[in-house]
Motif scaffolding. Structure first.
Motif, short mmCIF file in Angstrom:
data_model
loop_
_atom_site.label_atom_id
_atom_site.label_comp_id
_atom_site.label_asym_id
_atom_site.label_seq_id
_atom_site.Cartn_x
_atom_site.Cartn_y
_atom_site.Cartn_z
N ASN A 89 0.84 -1.23 0.03
CA ASN A 89 0.12 -0.35 -0.03
C ASN A 89 0.95 1.18 -0.06
N PRO A 90 1.54 1.63 -1.16
CA PRO A 90 2.40 2.85 -1.34
C PRO A 90 1.72 3.90 -0.73
N SER A 91 2.65 4.97 -0.22
CA SER A 91 2.08 6.22 0.58
C SER A 91 3.21 7.18 0.46
N GLY A 92 2.75 8.33 0.81
CA GLY A 92 3.71 9.68 0.88
C GLY A 92 3.34 10.53 -0.33
N THR A 93 4.12 11.42 -0.49
CA THR A 93 3.96 12.53 -1.66
C THR A 93 4.94 11.92 -2.62
N LEU A 94 4.26 11.90 -3.97
CA LEU A 94 4.96 11.73 -5.34
C LEU A 94 5.23 12.91 -6.01
N ARG A 95 6.25 13.39 -6.19
CA ARG A 95 6.56 14.72 -6.83
C ARG A 95 6.98 14.45 -8.35
N LEU A 96 6.06 14.95 -9.40
CA LEU A 96 6.26 14.68 -10.92
C LEU A 96 6.63 15.91 -11.50
N SER A 97 7.33 15.89 -12.60
CA SER A 97 7.63 16.86 -13.46
C SER A 97 7.58 16.47 -14.84
N MET A 98 6.72 17.17 -15.88
CA MET A 98 6.55 16.74 -16.98
C MET A 98 6.34 17.66 -18.01
N THR A 99 6.62 17.25 -19.23
CA THR A 99 6.44 18.36 -20.25
C THR A 99 4.97 18.65 -20.33
N VAL A 100 4.78 19.68 -20.85
CA VAL A 100 3.12 20.10 -20.88
C VAL A 100 2.38 19.29 -21.90
N GLY A 101 2.77 19.01 -23.13
CA GLY A 101 1.99 18.59 -24.19
C GLY A 101 1.73 17.04 -23.68
N PHE A 102 2.96 16.26 -23.38
CA PHE A 102 2.80 14.82 -22.99
C PHE A 102 2.18 14.71 -21.74
N GLY A 103 2.20 15.51 -20.82
CA GLY A 103 1.60 15.61 -19.52
C GLY A 103 0.02 15.67 -19.66
N GLU A 104 -0.33 16.77 -20.60
CA GLU A 104 -1.77 16.90 -20.33
C GLU A 104 -2.47 16.05 -21.35
N ILE A 141 9.75 11.62 -10.08
CA ILE A 141 10.08 11.13 -11.72
C ILE A 141 9.81 12.53 -12.63
N ALA A 142 10.94 12.55 -13.63
CA ALA A 142 10.54 13.79 -14.44
C ALA A 142 10.11 12.71 -15.87
N ILE A 143 9.18 13.50 -16.66
CA ILE A 143 8.92 12.88 -17.87
C ILE A 143 9.32 13.79 -19.02
N ARG A 144 10.25 13.47 -19.98
CA ARG A 144 10.76 14.29 -20.92
C ARG A 144 11.26 13.58 -22.10
N LEU A 279 13.80 1.30 -5.28
CA LEU A 279 12.93 2.47 -5.29
C LEU A 279 11.99 2.64 -4.49
N ALA A 280 11.49 3.78 -4.13
CA ALA A 280 10.53 3.96 -2.96
C ALA A 280 9.34 3.38 -3.69
N PRO A 281 8.33 2.63 -2.99
CA PRO A 281 7.14 1.90 -3.35
C PRO A 281 6.12 2.91 -4.19
N LYS A 282 6.23 4.17 -3.71
CA LYS A 282 5.33 4.88 -4.45
C LYS A 282 5.70 5.22 -5.67
N THR A 283 7.02 5.34 -6.24
CA THR A 283 7.81 5.60 -7.34
C THR A 283 7.65 4.59 -8.16
#
Length: 296
Positions: A89-104, A141-144, A279-283
């Protein structure tokens, strides 16, 4: 052998008052337990147990040591249980950065289902075209798109950036349709102004930079799509951004017998994360979820 294993042996012998019973309970040889108890006493420099042929009892030092030893082992077992539960049961804050187009277009529609599956994971998302520093900015995680520049990072391929040239049916009715890549310089072209995607290349044995018609530029893939659908011109745009519009006939793919790219090579979009053995379970949960739900 680790000190924690010696503590486990010691606690078991104290509680069963027998090395032979402890060996059965722990599934190890009695001689192994005796050796580890001797090593523990040698390490501490005091005798912990009074042993006779008939009984085993604690010395004064052993009594004090057992108070701490049983607490240490119990807390370690509790810590292992907490970690195992976290994996399930992963928990915690997952911080993501992603490009605008692919993200949206691709990632944001997947977030609600991920949240339902993992309700204890809080998510912070930044949509940006800038290259973020995962360490300094505490990003999980960064998505680019593009190549991986830093050897301390790991990449997981999410999707190919298959680019297509398209326009709306109404624009084509008014302005005609290019028959060859070189014809593009005679049409209004909507460029994506991000520095890595400004040019249009015809991909063949040797990539060829195309001359394209002047028109407009915009720093958003979704902005390109809106201009396309409102008959503003022709655009080179990722297939993942317009797949539905092409299927529904809202947009029309042009010159589909050719391969195009804003780079001199074909490219993909990746999930980037720090190089860690565990890796952290959430990641891990989010990476696995993306891999299972993003169409290739």
């Amino acid at each position: 052998m680790s000190t924690i294993n010696r503590l486990t042996y010691f606690n078991c012998v104290v509680e069963t008052k027998s090395i032979s019973l402890s060996s059965k309970y722990l599934d190890v040889q009695p001689s192994s337990i005796s050796r580890q108890l001797a090593a523990l006493e040698e390490e501490l420099g005091v005798r912990l147990l009074n042993r006779t042929t008939r009984s085993i009892g604690l010395t004064e030092a052993g009594t004090k040591y057992y108070e701490y030893s049983q607490r240490i082992v119990a807390e370690l077992q509790e810590a292992k249980q907490v970690v195992n539960e976290l994996k399930e049961n992963p928990s915690g804050t997952l911080r993501l950065s992603m490009t605008v187009g692919f993200g949206e277009c691709i990632v944001l529609p997947l977030i609600p289902t991920f949240k339902k599956r993992f309700p204890n994971v809080d998510i912070e998302i930044e949509l940006t075209e800038r290259v973020v520093d995962l360490v300094d900015e505490n990003i999980d995680i960064a998505i680019r798109s593009g190549r991986l520049p830093d050897s301390t990072l790991v990449s997981k391929r999410l999707a190919s950036n298959n680019f297509v040239i398209c326009a709306s049916p109404r624009y084509l009715e008014t302005h005609g349709e290019p028959q060859l890549p070189d014809d593009l310089e005679h049409f209004t072209c909507i460029k994506y102004s991000y520095r890595g995607w400004r040019d249009w290349f015809l991909i063949k044995d040797k990539p060829t930079k195309l001359a394209i018609g002047k028109g407009m530029s915009i720093n958003s893939v979704n902005g390109q799509k809106q201009l396309l659908m409102n008959d503003a011109g022709i655009a080179l745009i990722p297939l993942w951004a317009v797949k539905k519009e092409l299927k529904d006939g809202v947009l029309v793919q042009l010159l589909n017998q050719y391969t195009f790219s804003p780079y001199e090579t074909l490219s993909s979009t990746y999930a980037i994360y720090l190089k860690r053995e565990l890796l952290a379970p959430k990641t891990r949960a989010f990476l696995d979820y993306l891999a299972s739900n993003i169409p290739q």
